[in-house]
Design an enzyme around this catalytic site. Structure first.
Site, PDB file in Angstrom:
ATOM      1  N   LYS A 121     -95.729  35.338 -53.166  1.00  0.00           N
ATOM      2  CA  LYS A 121     -96.640  36.058 -52.279  1.00  0.00           C
ATOM      3  C   LYS A 121     -96.900  35.311 -50.984  1.00  0.00           C
ATOM      4  CE  LYS A 121     -99.146  38.611 -55.850  1.00  0.00           C
ATOM      5  NZ  LYS A 121    -100.456  38.886 -56.463  1.00  0.00           N
ATOM      6  N   LYS A 247     -90.518  47.093 -60.262  1.00  0.00           N
ATOM      7  CA  LYS A 247     -91.678  47.785 -60.790  1.00  0.00           C
ATOM      8  C   LYS A 247     -92.413  48.529 -59.681  1.00  0.00           C
ATOM      9  CE  LYS A 247     -95.119  44.046 -60.477  1.00  0.00           C
ATOM     10  NZ  LYS A 247     -96.058  43.195 -61.242  1.00  0.00           N
ATOM     11  N   LYS A 250     -98.220  48.584 -55.541  1.00  0.00           N
ATOM     12  CA  LYS A 250     -99.119  49.022 -54.484  1.00  0.00           C
ATOM     13  C   LYS A 250     -98.631  48.602 -53.107  1.00  0.00           C
ATOM     14  CE  LYS A 250    -103.163  48.252 -57.473  1.00  0.00           C
ATOM     15  NZ  LYS A 250    -104.379  47.446 -57.642  1.00  0.00           N
TER      16      LYS A 250
END
Length: 386
Positions: A121, A247, A250
Site C-alpha cells: 500500500k 479480488k 474498493k
C-alpha cells in the site's frame, strides 16, 4: 467486568462504500458466526474507524460511513438483543490509542518495515533502483542530453515525494491492530491471508511484553489454529468482474468490476452483463482457465443462499455446467444479483436506527470497562501507575 467466556474479535473498516465481496466474504460470515457462537463466546464486533484513514479518504463522509457499517451488519441479520454480542466503535474506547502507543515503544522499526501490506500500500521504493536511475540521469546531463536528464530526475523526485506522503499510521497500524485484540484478551480473530502477518505480530508483541513484565496479555491462538477453528466461517473471495484474477476491491477506480451494496439494481445488472468471461464458450468451474465464469458461479450461489435457498456451490456448478450461451448465463446471474440488491436495500432502509444507537452506546460502556482494566494493568507494569 471481564467475562468468563473466551472472546472472538472481528471487524470491517468503515470507509468507502461496501461491495458484495465485503458482504459475502466478511460481513455475512461474521454475522452468521456471531449468531452461532454467542452462547459460548463473547463476540466483539468492532468498527475500526481509527484504521479508516491510514490511507487517504474523504473525511467529510467518515462519520456517516461508520454508522452505515453498523446498519449493514443489522440488515445482514446481526441480533442486537444478545448481550454476548458487542457492537462498538474503536474510537469511542480511548484505551485502543493509548495501548497502541505503549506497544509502539516496544516494537522495532524493522518489524514494521517487513510488513508486506505496508510495502504494497505504501508504494515502497527500491533504493538501489532509484540510485541507478539517478546516476543515468546525471550521466545524460553530462552528455548534453539535458532534457532527458531533467525529465528522469523530475520523475524520481515525484516518486520520492509520494514516499514522503505515506503516513506513519499506515506504517504502524499493525500495532493498533494488536491493541484492538489484546485489550480484550481475544483468543480468536478471523483474518484473511493479507492479515496473517499482523496476527503473528500481535502474538509476538504479547509474548514479548509478558516475558518482560509478567502475564499482561492473553496471547491469541496461532494462525493455523485460527483457520481450523473458523473453518467455513471464512467466506468466499469474490473477484473483480472485469479482472477476475484479482479480488473485488474498493480501490477500483473505474467501479466497473465492483458491485457496491448501494448500486441501483439495474446498474449492477449491467455490470454483470459486461463481466469478463473467456472464449471457450462452455460454462464450467475452472478457476485457472475460466476465472470469470467461475466467479459468476460463486456469486450466483451466494445470492441464492442469501435469499434463503439451501444450495451449495457444487449444486450450482452441476446445474449450469455445459451451458453454451454465456449471455443467457450472465442474464440469470444478473437478474438474481439485482433481486438480491433490491431485497438488501429494502432491509437496510427498514433497520431501527434508535436500536443501533442504543446497542453502540451500551456496548461502548461495557467495552470501556474491560479495556480500561487491561490498560491500567499495563500502565502499572511499565511504571505509569502504582
Amino acid at each position: 467486568m471481564k467475562s468468563s467466556k473466551p472472546v472472538i474479535l472481528t471487524g470491517v473498516r468503515a470507509n468507502n462504500d461496501i461491495h458484495i465481496g465485503n458482504y459475502f466474504g466478511a460481513i455475512l460470515p461474521i454475522v452468521d458466526m456471531a449468531k452461532r457462537r454467542s452462547a459460548d463466546f463473547d463476540i466483539n464486533l468492532f468498527i475500526p474507524d481509527l484504521h479508516s484513514f491510514t490511507t487517504p479518504i474523504d473525511h467529510s463522509k467518515l462519520y456517516d460511513s461508520i454508522l452505515s457499517n453498523a446498519r449493514i451488519y443489522t440488515a445482514a441479520g446481526l441480533p442486537l438483543d444478545k448481550p454476548a454480542i458487542h457492537l462498538y466503535r474503536q474510537s469511542r474506547v480511548p484505551a485502543h490509542s493509548e495501548l497502541a502507543w505503549i506497544l509502539d515503544c516496544f516494537t522495532g522499526f524493522g518489524e514494521m518495515s517487513r510488513m508486506t501490506q505496508f510495502k504494497d500500500k505504501g508504494g515502497k521504493i527500491d533504493i538501489r533502483s532509484v540510485a541507478e536511475r539517478i546516476k543515468k540521469a546525471l550521466d545524460a546531463q553530462k552528455n548534453d542530453d539535458n532534457i532527458l536528464g531533467r525529465m528522469e530526475l523530475m520523475q524520481l523526485y515525484n516518486e520520492l515525494t509520494f514516499e514522503k506522503e505515506v503516513s506513519v499510521g499506515l506504517f504502524n497500524y499493525p500495532v493498533l491492530m494488536a491493541a484492538d485484540i489484546l485489550l480484550y484478551g481475544a483468543t480468536y480473530v478471523p483474518v484473511g491471508d493479507d492479515q496473517t502477518q499482523h496476527l503473528e505480530f500481535t502474538r509476538d508483541i504479547a509474548e514479548r511484553m509478558n516475558r518482560k513484565f509478567g502475564d499482561l496479555f492473553i496471547v491469541p491462538k496461532p494462525v493455523a489454529e485460527q483457520h481450523q477453528f473458523f473453518g467455513n466461517d471464512q467466506g468466499l473471495r469474490i473477484k473483480d468482474l472485469m479482472n477476475p484474477t484479482k479480488k473485488m476491491s474498493k480501490s477500483d477506480d473505474s467501479g466497473k468490476g465492483v458491485i457496491f451494496l448501494g448500486d441501483e439494481p439495474e446498474v449492477a445488472h449491467k455490470k454483470i452483463m459486461s463481466a469478463t468471461t473467456d472464449s471457450l464458450g462452455r460454462v464450467q468451474y475452472d478457476r485457472d482457465n475460466q476465472p470469470g465464469i467461475s466467479n459468476l458461479l460463486e456469486i450466483l450461489t451466494l445470492v441464492r443462499q442469501d435469499a434463503g435457498k439451501d444450495v451449495s456451490l457444487d449444486q450450482t456448478i452441476s446445474q449450469y455446467t455445459g451451458m453454451e450461451r454465456y449471455g443467457d448465463f450472465k442474464r440469470i446471474v444478473a437478474d438474481e444479483v439485482a433481486e438480491f440488491l433490491a431485497n438488501f436495500q429494502a432491509r437496510l432502509a427498514a433497520v431501527d436506527e434508535e436500536a443501533i444507537e442504543r446497542k453502540l452506546e451500551s456496548s461502548e460502556r461495557d467495552m470501556n470497562l474491560v479495556a480500561n482494566e487491561t490498560l491500567y494493568r499495563v500502565q502499572t507494569a511499565v511504571g505509569l501507575r502504582r
